[in-house]
Write a protein that holds these residues in place. Sequence first.
Motif, short mmCIF file in Angstrom:
data_model
loop_
_atom_site.label_atom_id
_atom_site.label_comp_id
_atom_site.label_asym_id
_atom_site.label_seq_id
_atom_site.Cartn_x
_atom_site.Cartn_y
_atom_site.Cartn_z
N GLY A 5 1.44 -10.34 3.11
CA GLY A 5 0.34 -11.30 3.13
C GLY A 5 0.09 -11.92 4.50
N LYS A 59 -1.55 -9.60 6.96
CA LYS A 59 -2.98 -9.39 6.72
C LYS A 59 -3.79 -10.53 7.36
CE LYS A 59 -2.19 -7.10 2.28
NZ LYS A 59 -2.22 -7.29 0.82
N ARG A 83 3.03 0.14 -8.55
CA ARG A 83 4.03 -0.64 -7.82
C ARG A 83 5.29 0.19 -7.54
NH1 ARG A 83 4.81 -5.78 -11.37
NH2 ARG A 83 4.81 -4.17 -12.95
N ASN A 123 3.10 -3.53 -3.97
CA ASN A 123 2.06 -3.20 -4.93
C ASN A 123 0.99 -2.43 -4.15
OD1 ASN A 123 0.05 -3.03 -6.79
ND2 ASN A 123 0.15 -5.16 -7.42
N ASP A 126 -2.51 -3.58 -3.48
CA ASP A 126 -2.75 -4.72 -2.58
C ASP A 126 -2.75 -4.34 -1.10
OD1 ASP A 126 -2.96 -6.40 -4.71
OD2 ASP A 126 -0.89 -7.15 -4.59
N GLU A 159 -3.77 -3.27 2.46
CA GLU A 159 -5.02 -3.25 3.23
C GLU A 159 -4.84 -2.28 4.39
OE1 GLU A 159 -6.25 -7.91 2.73
OE2 GLU A 159 -7.09 -6.81 4.44
#
Lengths: 206, 102
Positions: free
Chosen positions: A178, A181, B51, B66, B69, B71
Amino acid sequence: MRVTSKNVKDFWAYMAKKYDFSVVDKGSSTEMALAGWWLEQMEIQSKEDFLEKYSTTLCLGEFRRVYIPFEIGKGTQAQLIQQVITCTHESQHVVQSDRDVLHSVRYATSDAYRTQAEVDAYRVNMELYWHFYGKLIKPTTLANMLKGYGVGKADIRVAAKHLTIAAKVVERGGVITGASKVAIRWLEKHLDNPRVRKLDFVGLKV
Amino acid sequence: MYETIKIKLINSGHPAAWIVMLLSVGLMLIVSVYGCRDDCAVEDTRCVGDRVFVCNSETDWEIEANCADIEDFGLGYEWTCCVDPEDGIHSCLPKNECDGGV
């Protein structure tokens, strides 16, 4: 990709606001001096190494701090890039503490938890290193860095496996974590040169 | 059949009824404790949907990623969990590299 001192300062300010943490000079922190003393007593690492070579994130409720042993925006090009990577790595630790309120306690008391937390954050290093240099940090190199965190051989093997799986994604240009990103979106918007991606390398090989 | 015999034994007050009862309870306990365990060898990998999981200890599957998810900032791959044909490790890969091995 060239990173300026201003880029790095702006990036830290952005991430600190985004993840709601304050940045503290590690060398002048009483709590870090105490933590360093404890690590030395436990023979995990020397107090000097802990204070001068490692950044640390501590989140307990509203107390959200990232302790750093360097001056943001100061250093060579490689050091500036490393500061961006460090910021994103520590931001991922903040994300972990948001997922689990007892994160810092578990991190300090459980080898397995600490391993998982660092694997998650080392993935950031792998992703951003690829972003900046188009090269992969070897999963075993990152996993072996956990020796300085007082974890056992079995945990290091598992960490290497996790990072090996992540490496397959990273070397194809994918980003899992996360904080990475968020960081890459910011970098794409604010840095002049486009990042290196796998497609560029396909072109170079031909 | 087993239940019928057990009920008949209990109704008869025969001592064997209690042995059957105890064995039943014991069996149920064993099944409930071990029957749902998902044992694995440390470092095993597997896919559950999109996953990727890694076996961290004998009973602990930890999620690594996962795939949905991921990118890739414009590369446009369709990421999915499958076995990498090169080394047999489960991972998130672009769908065209999966070669049908999930």
